[in-house]
Design an enzyme around this catalytic site. Structure first.
Site, PDB file in Angstrom:
ATOM      1  CD  GLU A  90      -0.195  -9.608 -70.345  1.00  0.00           C
ATOM      2  OE1 GLU A  90      -0.949  -9.502 -71.328  1.00  0.00           O
ATOM      3  OE2 GLU A  90       0.503 -10.622 -70.139  1.00  0.00           O
ATOM      4  CB  CYS A 110      12.353  -9.871 -69.927  1.00  0.00           C
ATOM      5  SG  CYS A 110      13.659 -10.674 -68.952  1.00  0.00           S
ATOM      6  CB  CYS A 114      14.508 -17.523 -70.852  1.00  0.00           C
ATOM      7  SG  CYS A 114      15.488 -16.946 -69.446  1.00  0.00           S
ATOM      8  CB  CYS A 117      10.411 -16.793 -71.306  1.00  0.00           C
ATOM      9  SG  CYS A 117       9.527 -15.497 -70.414  1.00  0.00           S
ATOM     10  N   GLY A 157       9.601  -9.436 -66.830  1.00  0.00           N
ATOM     11  CA  GLY A 157      10.862  -8.832 -66.420  1.00  0.00           C
ATOM     12  C   GLY A 157      11.690  -9.696 -65.499  1.00  0.00           C
ATOM     13  CG  LEU A 213      18.681 -25.040 -61.880  1.00  0.00           C
ATOM     14  CD1 LEU A 213      19.868 -24.116 -61.657  1.00  0.00           C
ATOM     15  CD2 LEU A 213      18.692 -26.184 -60.867  1.00  0.00           C
ATOM     16  CG  ASN A 288       2.556 -23.109 -68.371  1.00  0.00           C
ATOM     17  OD1 ASN A 288       1.676 -23.915 -68.114  1.00  0.00           O
ATOM     18  ND2 ASN A 288       3.307 -22.544 -67.424  1.00  0.00           N
ATOM     19  CB  CYS A 331       5.287 -20.133 -65.213  1.00  0.00           C
ATOM     20  SG  CYS A 331       7.068 -20.039 -65.129  1.00  0.00           S
TER      21      CYS A 331
END
Length: 341
Positions: A90, A110, A114, A117, A157, A213, A288, A331
């Protein structure tokens, strides 16, 4: 299998074509690809038939198909692309005032997992090749019909895990005979892969660096971002100071605001200490929501209180409102399905 025309560095392409054709023919080809955004040799009308046939025999001119486009209420557009082997990635076009920002992907999925995510939940399928990164930019430019002012590697990624191809794509896109993308308007974001930061620092490629971070204490950052167990904050900090000494650009620290996780007064004290000697700016980004994850977005009152307390930090701070969240294009939300939707 033919090599993709979009992954060949312009001087190398001109050298190859110059063996059999006048030098200006190669320049005409680059003009069709990177100025007129025409990707079919048969439509390059000022090229002789013999040259067009040579191009078709020598290179792959195909571009990814778009199998989904979603329009956000804020004007952002998310595109799902089908690559040559059938996998999907995307990209997101985000207009704002006189700017048009393109968020591109560097991998299919990825490996960094995280906790907040959506892409990390996919796992890693493979790296994107240089031409697959360049193709995103060319397709977006053609679709937009207007220049892309800002390019950010903040899609699917971890760019540092595919750094060779990312750097090759940047060198190609910044070349005078292609899009001449400005390094000052190009940002590479990383979750903190320290060997990649070192390699970028010594690469000679000019690009702005953003670091996701999200917490400035090892315990909280480690709970959010497994990369911190391998490259904890003290090691990350050293790599950023080294980058800072060799780059003309200020580092951006990205800090996603997650209530009950990283928005306390103690979190701010840790953040102030971490960035005390960094030439940086800090982007605070309200979380988000991602389907199936338990984190929540902060309320406006929580954001206001946090920003008021954050004024004690001497570095520049901004609140960045992510665009495209209603189409899962913001994000941390990109997660292209790699099966039929």
């Amino acid at each position: 299998m033919l090599n993709s025309i979009y992954g060949i560095y312009p001087p190398d392409l001109l050298l190859f074509l110059g063996k059999d054709f006048p030098a200006y023919r190669g320049k005409q080809l680059l003009d069709w690809l990177y100025r007129k955004f025409v990707f079919e040799p048969e439509r390059m009308t000022n090229l002789p038939a013999g040259f067009r046939e040579h191009l078709s025999r020598s290179f792959d001119f195909s571009v990814p198909a778009i199998d989904q486009e979603l329009l956000s209420s804020d004007g952002s557009r998310k595109f799902r692309l089908v690559l040559a082997d059938g996998v999907r990635v995307e990209m997101v076009l985000m207009p704002e005032a006189k700017k048009l920002t393109l968020c591109v992907s560097s991998q299919v999925g990825c490996a960094r997992t995280c906790a907040f995510c959506a892409t990390g939940r996919m796992g890693l399928s493979r790296n994107l090749q240089t031409h697959e990164i360049v193709q995103q930019v060319l397709l977006a430019r053609k679709i937009a019909g207007t220049p892309i002012t800002n390019l950010v590697f903040m899609g699917m990624g971890e760019p540092m895990d595919n750094l060779d191809n990312v750097l090759d794509a940047l060198k190609l896109l910044q070349h005078d005979s292609t899009l001449k993308l400005s390094p000052r308007r190009t940002t590479l974001s990383t979750c903190g892969v320290v060997p990649g930061i070192h390699k970028l620092t010594g690469s000679g490629v000019k690009v702005k660096l953003a670091v996701s971070l999200n917490a400035a204490s090892d315990d909280i950052r480690g709970s959010l971002m497994p990369v911190n167990h391998r490259f904890p904050l003290d090691i990350l900090k050293k790599s950023l100071l080294n980058y800072q000494r060799r780059s003309p650009f200020r580092i951006t620290l990205e800090y996603i605001l997650i209530p009950e996780v990283n928005m306390s007064g103690q979190d701010l004290k840790h953040l102030r200490k971490f960035c005390s000697d960094l030439s940086c700016k800090i982007n605070f980004i309200p979380y988000n929501p991602v389907p199936a994850l338990s984190y929540r977005s902060p309320t406006e009152a929580e954001i206001d209180a946090f920003l008021k307390a954050a004024r004690e930090i001497p570095q520049a701070i901004t609140l960045r409102r992510s665009k495209g969240s209603d189409i899962l294009g913001a994000c941390g939300q990109l997660a292209a399905r790699n099966k039929e939707a």
